[in-house]
Scaffold this motif. Sequence first.
Motif, PDB file in Angstrom:
ATOM      1  N   ASP A 291      54.503 -17.243 -46.662  1.00 59.47           N
ATOM      2  CA  ASP A 291      54.862 -18.185 -45.596  1.00 59.47           C
ATOM      3  C   ASP A 291      55.554 -17.545 -44.402  1.00 59.47           C
ATOM      4  N   CYS A 292      55.740 -16.250 -44.415  1.00 63.50           N
ATOM      5  CA  CYS A 292      56.392 -15.535 -43.315  1.00 63.50           C
ATOM      6  C   CYS A 292      56.166 -14.048 -43.510  1.00 63.50           C
ATOM      7  N   HIS A 293      56.609 -13.259 -42.536  1.00 66.47           N
ATOM      8  CA  HIS A 293      56.502 -11.809 -42.647  1.00 66.47           C
ATOM      9  C   HIS A 293      57.874 -11.178 -42.427  1.00 66.47           C
ATOM     10  N   GLN A 294      58.111 -10.095 -43.127  1.00 70.79           N
ATOM     11  CA  GLN A 294      59.327  -9.317 -42.890  1.00 70.79           C
ATOM     12  C   GLN A 294      59.006  -8.204 -41.896  1.00 70.79           C
ATOM     13  N   VAL A 295      59.814  -8.115 -40.843  1.00 68.55           N
ATOM     14  CA  VAL A 295      59.553  -7.140 -39.788  1.00 68.55           C
ATOM     15  C   VAL A 295      60.814  -6.326 -39.499  1.00 68.55           C
ATOM     16  N   GLU A 296      60.621  -5.203 -38.856  1.00 64.59           N
ATOM     17  CA  GLU A 296      61.719  -4.412 -38.319  1.00 64.59           C
ATOM     18  C   GLU A 296      61.698  -4.573 -36.808  1.00 64.59           C
ATOM     19  N   PHE A 297      62.873  -4.463 -36.168  1.00 67.23           N
ATOM     20  CA  PHE A 297      62.932  -4.670 -34.731  1.00 67.23           C
ATOM     21  C   PHE A 297      63.961  -3.758 -34.110  1.00 67.23           C
ATOM     22  N   GLU A 298      63.883  -3.643 -32.799  1.00 61.30           N
ATOM     23  CA  GLU A 298      64.891  -2.915 -32.034  1.00 61.30           C
ATOM     24  C   GLU A 298      65.439  -3.832 -30.944  1.00 61.30           C
ATOM     25  N   THR A 299      66.733  -3.725 -30.711  1.00 62.61           N
ATOM     26  CA  THR A 299      67.381  -4.548 -29.708  1.00 62.61           C
ATOM     27  C   THR A 299      67.276  -3.854 -28.357  1.00 62.61           C
ATOM     28  N   LEU A 300      66.779  -4.580 -27.354  1.00 62.25           N
ATOM     29  CA  LEU A 300      66.593  -3.999 -26.034  1.00 62.25           C
ATOM     30  C   LEU A 300      67.786  -4.261 -25.105  1.00 62.25           C
ATOM     31  N   GLU A 301      68.282  -5.510 -25.093  1.00 61.45           N
ATOM     32  CA  GLU A 301      69.409  -5.806 -24.210  1.00 61.45           C
ATOM     33  C   GLU A 301      70.065  -7.122 -24.638  1.00 61.45           C
TER      34      GLU A 301
ATOM     35  N   LYS B  72      54.527 -15.886 -39.121  1.00 57.65           N
ATOM     36  CA  LYS B  72      53.438 -14.918 -39.131  1.00 57.65           C
ATOM     37  C   LYS B  72      52.928 -14.596 -37.724  1.00 57.65           C
ATOM     38  N   SER B  73      52.930 -15.607 -36.840  1.00 59.38           N
ATOM     39  CA  SER B  73      52.406 -15.401 -35.487  1.00 59.38           C
ATOM     40  C   SER B  73      53.266 -14.446 -34.666  1.00 59.38           C
ATOM     41  N   PHE B  74      54.519 -14.241 -35.073  1.00 59.43           N
ATOM     42  CA  PHE B  74      55.417 -13.343 -34.342  1.00 59.43           C
ATOM     43  C   PHE B  74      55.413 -11.919 -34.899  1.00 59.43           C
ATOM     44  N   ALA B  75      54.756 -11.723 -36.028  1.00 63.69           N
ATOM     45  CA  ALA B  75      54.795 -10.417 -36.693  1.00 63.69           C
ATOM     46  C   ALA B  75      53.746  -9.478 -36.098  1.00 63.69           C
ATOM     47  N   LYS B  76      53.990  -9.080 -34.852  1.00 54.59           N
ATOM     48  CA  LYS B  76      53.067  -8.193 -34.146  1.00 54.59           C
ATOM     49  C   LYS B  76      53.862  -7.057 -33.510  1.00 54.59           C
ATOM     50  N   PRO B  77      53.609  -5.823 -33.931  1.00 55.90           N
ATOM     51  CA  PRO B  77      54.325  -4.690 -33.332  1.00 55.90           C
ATOM     52  C   PRO B  77      54.207  -4.699 -31.813  1.00 55.90           C
ATOM     53  N   GLY B  78      55.344  -4.516 -31.152  1.00 54.69           N
ATOM     54  CA  GLY B  78      55.397  -4.512 -29.701  1.00 54.69           C
ATOM     55  C   GLY B  78      55.711  -5.865 -29.093  1.00 54.69           C
TER      56      GLY B  78
ATOM     57  N   TYR C 219      69.805 -12.097 -27.536  1.00 54.86           N
ATOM     58  CA  TYR C 219      69.360 -10.722 -27.300  1.00 54.86           C
ATOM     59  C   TYR C 219      67.849 -10.712 -27.064  1.00 54.86           C
ATOM     60  N   GLN C 220      67.411  -9.712 -26.341  1.00 62.95           N
ATOM     61  CA  GLN C 220      65.987  -9.466 -26.251  1.00 62.95           C
ATOM     62  C   GLN C 220      65.649  -8.368 -27.245  1.00 62.95           C
ATOM     63  N   ILE C 221      64.660  -8.657 -28.112  1.00 64.08           N
ATOM     64  CA  ILE C 221      64.278  -7.684 -29.133  1.00 64.08           C
ATOM     65  C   ILE C 221      62.782  -7.390 -29.036  1.00 64.08           C
ATOM     66  N   ARG C 222      62.383  -6.307 -29.679  1.00 66.90           N
ATOM     67  CA  ARG C 222      60.968  -5.952 -29.741  1.00 66.90           C
ATOM     68  C   ARG C 222      60.620  -5.647 -31.194  1.00 66.90           C
ATOM     69  N   ILE C 223      59.569  -6.311 -31.696  1.00 62.57           N
ATOM     70  CA  ILE C 223      59.113  -6.049 -33.059  1.00 62.57           C
ATOM     71  C   ILE C 223      58.536  -4.635 -33.109  1.00 62.57           C
ATOM     72  N   SER C 224      59.058  -3.825 -34.028  1.00 61.58           N
ATOM     73  CA  SER C 224      58.586  -2.441 -34.107  1.00 61.58           C
ATOM     74  C   SER C 224      57.559  -2.230 -35.216  1.00 61.58           C
ATOM     75  N   SER C 225      57.674  -2.968 -36.313  1.00 60.77           N
ATOM     76  CA  SER C 225      56.705  -2.803 -37.404  1.00 60.77           C
ATOM     77  C   SER C 225      56.776  -4.000 -38.345  1.00 60.77           C
ATOM     78  N   VAL C 226      55.687  -4.205 -39.062  1.00 61.24           N
ATOM     79  CA  VAL C 226      55.635  -5.228 -40.109  1.00 61.24           C
ATOM     80  C   VAL C 226      55.855  -4.531 -41.446  1.00 61.24           C
ATOM     81  N   ILE C 227      56.914  -4.931 -42.145  1.00 63.78           N
ATOM     82  CA  ILE C 227      57.261  -4.271 -43.401  1.00 63.78           C
ATOM     83  C   ILE C 227      56.520  -4.889 -44.576  1.00 63.78           C
ATOM     84  N   THR C 228      56.568  -6.219 -44.691  1.00 63.74           N
ATOM     85  CA  THR C 228      55.938  -6.910 -45.817  1.00 63.74           C
ATOM     86  C   THR C 228      55.388  -8.251 -45.353  1.00 63.74           C
ATOM     87  N   GLN C 229      54.220  -8.598 -45.857  1.00 63.94           N
ATOM     88  CA  GLN C 229      53.612  -9.899 -45.566  1.00 63.94           C
ATOM     89  C   GLN C 229      53.825 -10.825 -46.758  1.00 63.94           C
ATOM     90  N   PHE C 230      54.573 -11.891 -46.553  1.00 61.87           N
ATOM     91  CA  PHE C 230      54.791 -12.886 -47.586  1.00 61.87           C
ATOM     92  C   PHE C 230      53.859 -14.074 -47.363  1.00 61.87           C
TER      93      PHE C 230
END
Length: 508
Positions: A494-504, A463-469, A481-492
């Motif tokens: 014990d965890c959150h489902q997020v979308e991300f983009e790969t930077l490098e 949950k602590s990692f589920a922050k856009p940006g 890889y280095q990634i950036r959280i783009s959005s939080v899709i669903t909050q469960f």
Amino acid sequence: MIDNIKTILGSLIGKHKPSDSTVSATLLVKNLPSDEYYTALIEVIKAVSKINKDATVTLKDRISTLLYVDSQSAGMHSKLCSEFLRGSPRSKSFLPSILSYWTELSNGYQLCLRQMHSAKNFVVDDNIELAVARALHHQLSLVKWSALRYIAAEGNTWQQAYHLYLFAEQEHFHTKRIALYDRLNSSISPEELLIQAAMLHLAQTDNLLPQEIEAIHLLLERLVEGVHLELQSTQSEFQYVINLDMPAAPQLLRRGVLGKGCRYWSGDHVVNRLADLILDFDQGIPDAFARALPEMSLELWRDMLQKLSTRWSQDGGKSMRRCERLSSTGQARVEVGFERIAHHLKVNRTLPQGDDNLVPEWRVNDTSEVGMGLIYIGRAVESLIIGRSIWVSQKDRPNQLGIIRRVQRLPEGGTRIGVELLGSLPLPVILSENEREAISNHNGLYITQTNAQKGKRVFLVPKSFAKPGKLLNFLANGKSYQIRISSVITQFEDCHQVEFETLERLSD
């Protein structure tokens, strides 16, 4: 102090004259230790139990003592309930006392009614009416707390409540609003108490969170006002029915459900009021509900209200089932909880799938395109929480990752679990803050687009990692890889489902 309480309460159960009982009751109030309410309540329960077993107590003494003890101890009991629902330390040990309190007092009040009936000429006075209303409240509280523990209330629990309501109906005070306790500054009728419990049952609580069940109970105080039980069914589009002669829960009216003991009420009135409430919540959480349940977010409130609008509808919510279920049998290996699943997958990635890895406590009961039903016969039921992640492995099938959506304790033993599947073959990944020399690592679970249930990759993070940006290092299969959280899709849970983009791609 507690020794003094035992002495005082003990005096209530002896063979005393009415004046002695009054003196003992007065002493009880003065000496109840507010800072030791859990221990004091246990002594109250023991005392009421002894009163119930003493056949020599007169009706006048019995009812006055029960009403008095109930009034003075209700606040302590309410504190225990609140602490249990909040998950306070030691609160799990409160449950037996919470349930015993309602059970013993309800039994005591019902004994008063039996004792009254044995008299040749009995008069229903204000004390009798209050005793019936409280007994019904306590009996139906057992129904609600069964729901909170995902247990279907036994037929006998409903039957005792029906007997109490039927007495109120026969004595013509079932619609009379009665103040259960002076401290509550509110009143309710026996009829409303029964309809509230019935509607809570019809909300299909086995896949609702405990805070949602509490919220529905709060909503029903408003929703059932003005709703009445009728002796005959009406022409409204859909109705509910209670058979007071049968030890069975209320149900949506079907053809052929008729009988002298049947009482009917229209679903139209409740659902129409619910629709008005949904509009109120579109403007935010109304003050009354915000004060009562601050932990409920506006999003959770709205989601719950939409569930109710479906479940209290003409088809009873059967339209919610998206795919046909197929019966299935076989043992399974199961891990529950985000961290446990991630650890298991990291440690046992090369473990072959076979009979040796399956456990007898878990078996698959049914499957569909989007989910599965499991039966658990073990004792570790505390971990089975709605919204928590679950991993299931079966012989000769790819392991599945899902979310617990339904929990139902079975009367014959065991627990039925309903699971929404996210996908198969989840991959454990290592996550760290965006420093090349990470001090600590965290777990993640990743399902590729090919293996995901909806054809879109699934990424679960703490949950602590589920922050856009938020920037993270993502390590999987030896590649980083280095990634950036783009959005939080669903909050469960014990965890959150997020979308991300790969930077490098980072150096290995």
